[in-house]
Design a protein around this motif. Structure first.
Motif, short mmCIF file in Angstrom:
data_model
loop_
_atom_site.label_atom_id
_atom_site.label_comp_id
_atom_site.label_asym_id
_atom_site.label_seq_id
_atom_site.Cartn_x
_atom_site.Cartn_y
_atom_site.Cartn_z
N GLY A 85 -5.25 93.38 24.42
CA GLY A 85 -6.46 93.85 23.77
C GLY A 85 -6.30 94.50 22.41
O GLY A 85 -7.17 95.25 21.98
N HIS A 86 -5.19 94.18 21.73
CA HIS A 86 -5.05 94.76 20.39
C HIS A 86 -6.25 94.35 19.53
O HIS A 86 -6.74 93.22 19.65
N SER A 87 -6.69 95.22 18.64
CA SER A 87 -7.93 94.92 17.88
C SER A 87 -7.79 93.65 17.06
O SER A 87 -8.78 92.96 16.80
N TYR A 111 -5.45 104.23 21.97
CA TYR A 111 -6.67 104.37 21.20
C TYR A 111 -6.33 104.09 19.75
O TYR A 111 -5.57 104.85 19.11
N GLU A 112 -6.86 103.00 19.22
CA GLU A 112 -6.54 102.59 17.85
C GLU A 112 -7.84 102.30 17.10
O GLU A 112 -8.38 101.19 17.17
N PRO A 113 -8.37 103.32 16.42
CA PRO A 113 -9.58 103.08 15.64
C PRO A 113 -9.31 102.02 14.59
O PRO A 113 -8.38 102.14 13.78
N ILE A 139 -6.25 101.26 11.19
CA ILE A 139 -5.12 100.32 11.34
C ILE A 139 -4.81 99.64 10.02
O ILE A 139 -5.67 98.96 9.44
N GLY A 140 -3.56 99.89 9.54
CA GLY A 140 -3.11 99.22 8.32
C GLY A 140 -3.79 99.68 7.06
O GLY A 140 -3.60 99.10 5.99
N THR A 141 -4.58 100.75 7.15
CA THR A 141 -5.36 101.18 5.97
C THR A 141 -4.78 102.40 5.27
O THR A 141 -5.18 102.74 4.16
N GLY A 183 -2.81 103.93 14.41
CA GLY A 183 -3.62 103.74 13.20
C GLY A 183 -3.04 104.55 12.05
O GLY A 183 -3.35 105.74 11.92
N SER A 184 -2.16 103.91 11.28
CA SER A 184 -1.53 104.54 10.10
C SER A 184 -0.69 105.77 10.41
O SER A 184 -0.63 106.71 9.63
N VAL A 185 -0.05 105.75 11.59
CA VAL A 185 0.87 106.86 11.92
C VAL A 185 2.14 106.73 11.07
O VAL A 185 2.67 105.63 10.88
O1 LIG Z 1 -2.10 98.34 15.02
C1 LIG Z 1 -1.40 99.32 15.13
C2 LIG Z 1 -1.28 100.36 14.05
O2 LIG Z 1 -0.86 99.73 12.86
P1 LIG Z 1 -0.48 100.67 11.58
O3 LIG Z 1 0.44 101.74 12.11
O4 LIG Z 1 0.19 99.73 10.62
O5 LIG Z 1 -1.81 101.21 11.08
N1 LIG Z 1 -0.67 99.49 16.25
O6 LIG Z 1 -0.77 98.55 17.25
#
Ligand SMILES: O=C(COP(=O)(O)O)NO
Length: 252
Positions: free
Chosen positions: A96-98, A168-170, A174-176, A214-216
Motif C-alpha cells: 500500500g505504498h502511496s 504513516y506517510e503523508p 514524500i520526496g518533497t 516522508g522526507s526523514v
Molecule cells: O516514501 C517514503 C519516504 O520517502 P522520502 O524519505 O524520500 O520522502 N518511504 O516509503
C-alpha cells in the motif's frame, strides 16, 4: 504495565540502485554495527536485487520486498509471490505504498487483501497509509486514514496485527523535503492509534508500531523520534545514503 514498542526503522530504496551501488550500501550497513537489540532495521531493495541483498547483508538486519501479489504462483506477469520471498529467507514486504496507490491504482481494499495474503503466507508486513495534500488542506486527514485502515481491520485477525508495522506517510511529505512537523506527525499517529483501540482492540493499539515516513533525514529524525506515538521511520531518499545509519540511532 505495557511492553514498550521496539523502535523500527525501514529503508525503502524504491526503484533505485545498481549491483555496484547496492554492494556499497550493504557494506556501509554491515560496517555500521547497528544497535539491533534496541532497533529493528529492515531494508527494501528493488525486487531484482532482493537475493543479492539478502545473501550479503548482515543477517541481523531484515530485508523486505516493496510489494507482493496476493497469490502463491501463476499467470501474473511481472508480479512477486510471497513464496519467492520465503524461498529467499526474506520475511517482510511493504504493502500500500502511496506510489502504488497513485501510479498503479491500488485501492485500500486491494491493499488489505494482499496484506492479509502475505500475513497468511507467514510474512510480516509494513502497511502504508497517508493522506494527500488536498486531503490535509481540506481537513479530511483523519477520515482518509480511517478509510485506509477499515479494510485492514476487517481482513486481519488480532494475531495478524503482531506481524504488522503501520507506516504513516503523508503523501505531501514524500520526496518533497517538506517533512511533517513533530506535532503534525504525532497528531496523525495518535489518531491512528486511537482508531486501532476503538476498531481493533486497546491491546493491538498499544502494541502496534506506527512509523513515520516522508522526507526523514539525519537532521530531523531526532525531534520526530521524541514523539510518544512515533515508533520509528520508513525512510526513502535518505536510506540510500550513509546517513541512514544515523536515523536508525534517532532514539538512542
Ligand atoms: O516514501 C517514503 C519516504 O520517502 P522520502 O524519505 O524520500 O520522502 N518511504 O516509503
Amino acid at each position: 504495565t505495557t511492553t514498550p514498542r521496539k523502535f523500527f526503522v525501514g529503508g525503502n530504496w524504491k526503484m533505485n540502485g545498481s549491483t555496484k551501488s547496492i554492494q556499497t550500501l550493504v557494506d556501509t550497513l554491515n560496517k555500521a554495527h547497528l544497535p539491533v537489540e534496541q532497533v529493528d532495521v529492515v531494508v527494501a531493495p528493488p525486487a531484482p536485487y532482493l537475493a543479492l541483498v539478502r545473501s550479503t547483508l548482515d543477517s541481523k538486519l531484515g530485508v523486505s520486498a516493496q510489494n507482493v501479489y496476493a497469490a502463491k504462483s501463476g499467470a501474473f506477469t511481472g508480479e512477486t509471490s510471497p513464496l519467492f520471498l520465503k524461498d529467499l529467507d526474506i520475511h517482510w514486504t511493504l504493502t500500500g505504498h502511496s506510489e502504488r496507490r497513485q501510479y498503479f491504482r491500488e485501492s485500500s481494499e486491494y491493499v488489505a487483501e494482499k496484506t492479509k495474503f502475505a500475513l497468511d503466507q507467514g510474512l510480516s508486513v509494513i502497511a502504508c497509509i497517508g493522506e494527500s495534500l488536498i486531503e490535509r488542506e481540506t481537513g479530511a486527514t483523519n477520515a482518509v486514514l480511517a478509510s485506509q485502515l477499515e479494510p485492514l481491520a476487517a481482513a486481519l485477525t488480532a494475531a495478524d496485527w503482531a506481524r504488522v508495522v503501520l507506516a504513516y506517510e503523508p503523501v505531501w511529505a514524500i520526496g518533497t523535503g517538506k517533512v511533517a512537523t513533530p506535532a503534525q506527525a504525532q497528531d496523525a499517529h495518535k489518531y491512528i492509534r486511537s482508531w486501532l483501540a476503538k476498531h481493533v482492540s486497546p491491546a493491538v493499539a498499544q502494541a502496534t508500531r506506527i512509523i513515520y515516513g516522508g522526507s526523514v533525514t539525519a537532521g530531523n529524525c531526532g525531534e520526530l523520534a521524541r514523539m510518544g506515538d512515533i515508533d520509528g521511520f520508513l525512510v526513502g531518499g535518505a536510506s540510500l545514503k550513509p546517513e541512514f545509519t544515523q536515523i536508525v540511532k534517532a532514539r538512542l
